[in-house]
Motif scaffolding. Structure first.
Motif, PDB file in Angstrom:
ATOM      1  N   UNK A  13       1.118  -0.994   0.030  1.00 32.69           N
ATOM      2  CA  UNK A  13       0.602  -0.169  -0.397  1.00 32.69           C
ATOM      3  C   UNK A  13       1.088   1.427   0.118  1.00 32.69           C
ATOM      4  N   UNK A  14       2.298   1.084  -0.356  1.00 30.54           N
ATOM      5  CA  UNK A  14       2.979   1.743  -0.131  1.00 30.54           C
ATOM      6  C   UNK A  14       3.853   2.523  -1.389  1.00 30.54           C
ATOM      7  N   UNK A  15       3.835   4.049  -1.373  1.00 33.24           N
ATOM      8  CA  UNK A  15       4.393   4.337  -2.831  1.00 33.24           C
ATOM      9  C   UNK A  15       6.036   4.271  -2.369  1.00 33.24           C
ATOM     10  N   UNK A  16       7.090   4.392  -2.735  1.00 32.92           N
ATOM     11  CA  UNK A  16       8.360   4.749  -2.898  1.00 32.92           C
ATOM     12  C   UNK A  16       9.090   5.257  -3.650  1.00 32.92           C
ATOM     13  N   UNK A  17       9.809   5.879  -3.407  1.00 31.61           N
ATOM     14  CA  UNK A  17      10.836   6.785  -4.363  1.00 31.61           C
ATOM     15  C   UNK A  17      12.073   6.003  -5.296  1.00 31.61           C
ATOM     16  N   UNK A  18      12.069   5.504  -5.860  1.00 29.47           N
ATOM     17  CA  UNK A  18      13.429   4.977  -6.717  1.00 29.47           C
ATOM     18  C   UNK A  18      13.352   5.596  -8.061  1.00 29.47           C
ATOM     19  N   UNK A  19      14.624   6.849  -7.868  1.00 28.81           N
ATOM     20  CA  UNK A  19      15.373   7.402  -9.217  1.00 28.81           C
ATOM     21  C   UNK A  19      14.097   8.195  -9.553  1.00 28.81           C
ATOM     22  N   UNK A  20      13.811   9.238  -8.615  1.00 28.93           N
ATOM     23  CA  UNK A  20      12.893  10.219  -8.725  1.00 28.93           C
ATOM     24  C   UNK A  20      11.439   9.669  -9.125  1.00 28.93           C
ATOM     25  N   UNK A  21      11.080   8.708  -9.661  1.00 22.96           N
ATOM     26  CA  UNK A  21       9.665   8.194  -9.886  1.00 22.96           C
ATOM     27  C   UNK A  21       8.833   7.062  -8.858  1.00 22.96           C
ATOM     28  N   UNK A  22       7.737   7.527  -8.298  1.00 21.32           N
ATOM     29  CA  UNK A  22       7.229   6.827  -7.242  1.00 21.32           C
ATOM     30  C   UNK A  22       6.312   5.309  -8.218  1.00 21.32           C
ATOM     31  N   UNK A  23       6.488   4.203  -6.950  1.00 20.58           N
ATOM     32  CA  UNK A  23       6.927   3.061  -7.068  1.00 20.58           C
ATOM     33  C   UNK A  23       6.129   2.451  -6.501  1.00 20.58           C
ATOM     34  N   UNK A  24       5.171   1.677  -5.997  1.00 20.51           N
ATOM     35  CA  UNK A  24       4.459   0.717  -5.540  1.00 20.51           C
ATOM     36  C   UNK A  24       5.099  -0.061  -5.406  1.00 20.51           C
ATOM     37  N   UNK A  25       5.899  -0.566  -4.169  1.00 17.98           N
ATOM     38  CA  UNK A  25       5.850  -1.401  -3.726  1.00 17.98           C
ATOM     39  C   UNK A  25       6.832  -1.608  -2.706  1.00 17.98           C
ATOM     40  N   UNK A  26       8.176  -2.246  -2.369  1.00 20.43           N
ATOM     41  CA  UNK A  26       8.440  -2.357  -0.489  1.00 20.43           C
ATOM     42  C   UNK A  26       9.998  -2.316  -0.709  1.00 20.43           C
ATOM     43  N   UNK A  44       5.974  -3.848  -7.552  1.00 22.31           N
ATOM     44  CA  UNK A  44       4.784  -4.986  -7.327  1.00 22.31           C
ATOM     45  C   UNK A  44       4.369  -4.560  -9.171  1.00 22.31           C
ATOM     46  N   UNK A  45       4.208  -3.625  -9.565  1.00 22.72           N
ATOM     47  CA  UNK A  45       3.634  -3.591 -10.467  1.00 22.72           C
ATOM     48  C   UNK A  45       4.594  -4.540 -12.024  1.00 22.72           C
ATOM     49  N   UNK A  46       6.135  -4.935 -11.101  1.00 29.71           N
ATOM     50  CA  UNK A  46       6.880  -5.207 -12.535  1.00 29.71           C
ATOM     51  C   UNK A  46       6.236  -6.539 -12.267  1.00 29.71           C
ATOM     52  N   UNK A  47       6.446  -7.217 -13.753  1.00 25.65           N
ATOM     53  CA  UNK A  47       6.215  -8.496 -14.059  1.00 25.65           C
ATOM     54  C   UNK A  47       7.559  -9.026 -13.577  1.00 25.65           C
ATOM     55  N   UNK A  48       8.641  -8.894 -13.813  1.00 21.44           N
ATOM     56  CA  UNK A  48       9.857  -9.763 -13.220  1.00 21.44           C
ATOM     57  C   UNK A  48       9.336  -9.777 -11.806  1.00 21.44           C
ATOM     58  N   UNK A  49       9.134  -8.978 -11.256  1.00 20.22           N
ATOM     59  CA  UNK A  49       9.213  -9.500  -9.956  1.00 20.22           C
ATOM     60  C   UNK A  49       8.132 -10.033  -9.156  1.00 20.22           C
ATOM     61  N   UNK A  50       6.975  -9.904  -9.941  1.00 23.96           N
ATOM     62  CA  UNK A  50       6.062 -10.382  -9.247  1.00 23.96           C
ATOM     63  C   UNK A  50       4.552 -10.844  -9.692  1.00 23.96           C
ATOM     64  N   UNK A  51       4.023 -11.507  -9.703  1.00 21.70           N
ATOM     65  CA  UNK A  51       2.892 -11.871 -10.878  1.00 21.70           C
ATOM     66  C   UNK A  51       1.588 -10.704 -10.133  1.00 21.70           C
ATOM     67  N   UNK A  52       1.332  -9.984  -9.931  1.00 22.54           N
ATOM     68  CA  UNK A  52       0.580  -8.981  -9.021  1.00 22.54           C
ATOM     69  C   UNK A  52      -0.332  -8.438  -9.817  1.00 22.54           C
ATOM     70  N   UNK A  53       0.543  -8.173 -11.078  1.00 20.48           N
ATOM     71  CA  UNK A  53      -0.062  -7.109 -12.677  1.00 20.48           C
ATOM     72  C   UNK A  53      -1.002  -8.281 -13.153  1.00 20.48           C
TER      73      UNK A  53
END
Lengths: 335, 420
Positions: free
Chosen positions: A234-247, A256-265
């Protein structure tokens, strides 16, 4: 038989728009039940899927809090709106499930709830004067949370899945899959599929004869992914100034939206973007119909029994008419 | 050693003028211990798949546990809890260690895990019993010590408070073993979540009065040790990961770790997890303390309880000075008294039994007599009946045939029979 050619434009293809408008006006119900032990990531995942804080975690937060002794059923309904489409979303949490030392029968309340919803719908359907639109509280999908790291299905999983798949659409997921490397996930998924085949547990999506090639391919690719190895956040974190929903960990950031990380999408697309109406339809056509058939059959038998008993009594005392059997919508206790 | 004022039996501190050499004593102890070798028995408890084997293999950097074999779906799941142990002799810098790891497959895996702790507790106690039995032997030169020195309990990384099964297990075992709870699969928790989780676990442990093993410093420790202990204590319960595989860091160095699409978590990186701290406490700094606590505290408590429950009474008379003759007289008197008491008891019992038997015999005698009378009366009745019949038969008798005349008794008998 070849379809006859339509000469001029008739206009019945606007039915899709007409249906859409109806839908927009009416909105629809979506009921999802979450089944899994405390701490598996149920609340976080469902909040992630709908990008809204829908449910609070029911896990024990302090030492003084009393540990639940049974499985509770906690439905929470909210109305979500997206582009004019309204959905009355009910998330049913099951705190206490699988949390005891002795978990025999911890599934009884869950199965009972699902069957009760079918029973309530049946009762309203059978009324002589029905509501125009029956409020659909039937459970359309069940997210079943598997334990990462186990060899495959645990004895509890087998028992519960067997029963759940008979009454509702079950979607197995691994919510905290960030403790499994990609190899471990592949191994686990294969294992789970083998065991489900062995125990004859059939999870959603089901194969159907109405499927055309496109559907079949889509379903096949979904089935490949099952159980979905997801990560919720439920958190959004900054990765290279881009907001990313993840941990964020010390050794990397999970998106979590990265398909290579998990099947969430894939899970979200599957549940909401491609198979949403199918989930509702299959619930009505398959699970509800099964329930309805068995219920009506039971009523018939009950009436026959009572008639026979009354006839026997009437033969002895020459009396009254056979009593009419009341609708047995009392909640089912067998699970 | 405090020096007291005056020489009233107090211990005086004396200074020596030159090097005497007794400071070499610890080295002698060290040499002897190294020659003898050590043993260390560790037990791991946690549900299947939580990482027990991997962690052990990682801790000792050797394949103590083999890879678990894949079972087909038709295989029956383990019923109940098994307790199996595996020993390995490992050596490092000339120091030999016999490491025994006790595994508990099946714990927490069934649908009903009530009393899952029972077989484990029984195993721990049976090891105490075995040691106790050896201690009581006449020849104690060879005592093998297989008591459990520490139990590593694997907690699932849920982020919530402890589960029922965790609390139940720890409550049952914390007075019998050194309990070291760890958070397994720590790579699933972020730093913030971990901090909260550890606090919740410790709160639960305190709330239920569970005693876990903690490194404590005493006044004899040097400041470095004190600092180390404090650091270790601050990380309890340790959040660890294990890995037997090596992965390559971006700069090419191979490390033990786990590779994820989003990065590599390193086993021996203190910023990634507490593996180093666990290893330090378990093997490098507190192994001796664990063994010591097991021997001096846990075992002794068990022994005391066991002996008390068996009826032994603490006899402080043993410590008083005694005259052997007086002692023997006393013993004789006590013994005589006992004998007399026993005699009286036995004769009482004997008498009682005799009375009982007499009563019984009398009763059966009476019964027999009664029966005898009864049967006699029945017989009389029969006889009188027969007499009657005889009379009747004679009254209505035809003239006696020559045959009957010859054999009068036979004829009579015939009549009797035909009368039936």
């Amino acid at each position: 038989m070849t379809a006859p050619e339509v000469q001029d434009y008739v206009g019945f293809d606007t039915i899709t728009q007409q249906m859409e408008r109806k839908f927009l006006k009416r909105g629809f119900n979506l009921n999802v039940i979450l089944v899994g032990e405390s701490g598996m990531g149920k609340s976080t995942l469902v909040n992630s899927i709908f990008s809204t804080h829908l449910v609070d975690s029911q896990g024990r937060r302090t030492a003084q809090e009393v540990i639940r002794k049974t499985t509770e059923i906690l439905p929470v309904t909210q109305t979500l709106d997206e582009n004019g489409v309204r959905v009355r979303l009910t998330i049913i949490d099951t705190p206490g499930f699988g949390d005891q030392c002795n978990n025999e029968g911890c599934w009884v309340q869950v199965i009972k709830y699902i069957k009760d919803q079918h029973a309530a719908y049946l009762e309203r359907e059978l009324k002589p004067q029905r509501d125009r639109i029956i409020n659909d509280t039937r459970v359309h999908a069940c997210l079943y949370f598997l334990n990462p790291g186990s060899r495959g299905l645990r004895p509890l999983d087998v028992e519960v899945l067997k029963r759940l798949t008979e009454v509702t659409n079950v979607i197995p997921v691994i919510a905290k899959s960030d403790s499994m490397t990609l190899d471990e996930r592949t191994l686990f998924k294969r294992r789970v599929k083998e065991e489900m085949a062995f125990h004859r547990i059939s999870v959603y999506p089901y194969a159907s004869e109405d499927d055309d090639d496109e559907d079949r391919m889509l379903n096949a690719s979904i089935r490949e992914l099952v159980p979905f190895a997801v990560v919720g956040s439920e958190e959004t974190i900054d990765v290279d100034d881009k907001p990313v929903r993840g941990r964020r960990h010390g050794w990397g950031v999970i998106n979590i939206f990265d398909e290579s990380h998990c099947d969430f999408v894939h899970l979200r697309n599957f549940m909401l973007r491609t198979h949403l109406s199918d989930l509702v339809e299959v619930t009505a056509q398959r699970h509800y119909e099964q329930f309805r058939t068995s219920q009506l059959r039971q009523i018939k038998e009950l009436r026959a029994q009572q008639a026979a008993a009354a006839a026997a009594a009437a033969g002895g005392s020459g009396s009254s008419q056979p009593p009419v059997a009341p609708l047995p919508h009392q909640p089912m206790t067998q699970a | 050693m405090k020096s007291t004022a005056g020489n009233t039996g107090g211990i005086q501190k004396k200074k020596m003028n030159g090097y005497v050499g007794f400071s070499n004593y610890p080295n002698q102890v060290h040499r002897r211990s190294v020659k003898r070798g050590f043993n260390f028995t560790l037990m791991v408890v946690g549900e299947s798949g939580i990482g027990k084997s991997t962690l052990i293999n990682t801790l000792f950097d050797s394949k103590i546990f083999p890879d678990r074999e894949e079972m087909p779906p038709s295989a029956e799941p383990v019923k109940g809890v098994d307790v199996t142990s595996m020993s390995a002799d490992i050596q490092e810098n000339g120091v030999k260690l016999r490491l025994t790891v006790v595994d508990t497959p099946g714990f927490g895996d069934s649908i009903n895990n009530e009393d899952a702790w029972q077989p484990i507790l029984e195993n721990i106690e049976s090891r105490f019993d075995a040691y106790l039995a050896q201690e009581n032997r006449v020849n104690r030169s060879k005592i093998s010590d297989n008591r459990i020195d520490a139990v590593i309990y694997f907690i699932k990384p849920t982020g919530h408070c402890l589960r029922v099964i965790d609390i139940e297990f720890m409550k049952r075992l914390h007075t019998k073993v050194n309990l070291i709870p760890i958070i397994a699969k720590a790579d699933t928790l972020t730093a913030g979540e971990l901090e909260l989780f550890k606090a919740k676990i410790l709160a639960d442990i305190n709330y239920h009065g569970i005693q876990i093993f903690k490194p404590v410093s005493d006044e004899f420790d040097d400041p470095e040790t004190v600092a180390d202990n404090r650091e270790i204590l601050s990380k309890i319960p340790f959040a660890v990961i294990g890995s037997e595989k090596h992965v390559e860091r971006p700069d090419g160095t191979p490390v033990r770790g786990r590779r994820y699409p989003w990065g590599i978590i390193e086993v021996e990186n203190e910023e990634h997890n507490d593996f180093i701290k666990l290893r330090q406490m378990l093997l490098r700094s507190h192994m001796e303390e664990l063994k010591d606590t097991t021997d001096m505290v846990l075992y002794e408590n068990y022994r005391t309880q066991k002996l008390l429950s068996m009826g032994h009474v603490q006899d402080n008379n043993v410590f008083r000075e005694f005259n052997p003759l007086v002692q023997m007289e006393e013993e004789k008197r006590a013994h005589d008294g006992k004998m007399q008491k026993m005699e009286a008891e036995m004769s009482g019992v004997f008498q009682q039994k005799v009375n009982e038997k007499e009563a019984k015999l009398k009763q059966s005698e009476e019964e027999l007599y009664a029966r005898h009378k009864e049967m006699k009366s029945v017989l009389e009745k029969q006889r009188s009946e027969l007499e009657e019949k005889k009379k009747r038969a004679e009254a209505s008798a035809r003239p006696i045939t020559p045959m009957e005349q010859q054999h009068p008794t036979k004829g009579k008998k015939k009549n009797i029979f035909s009368g039936f």
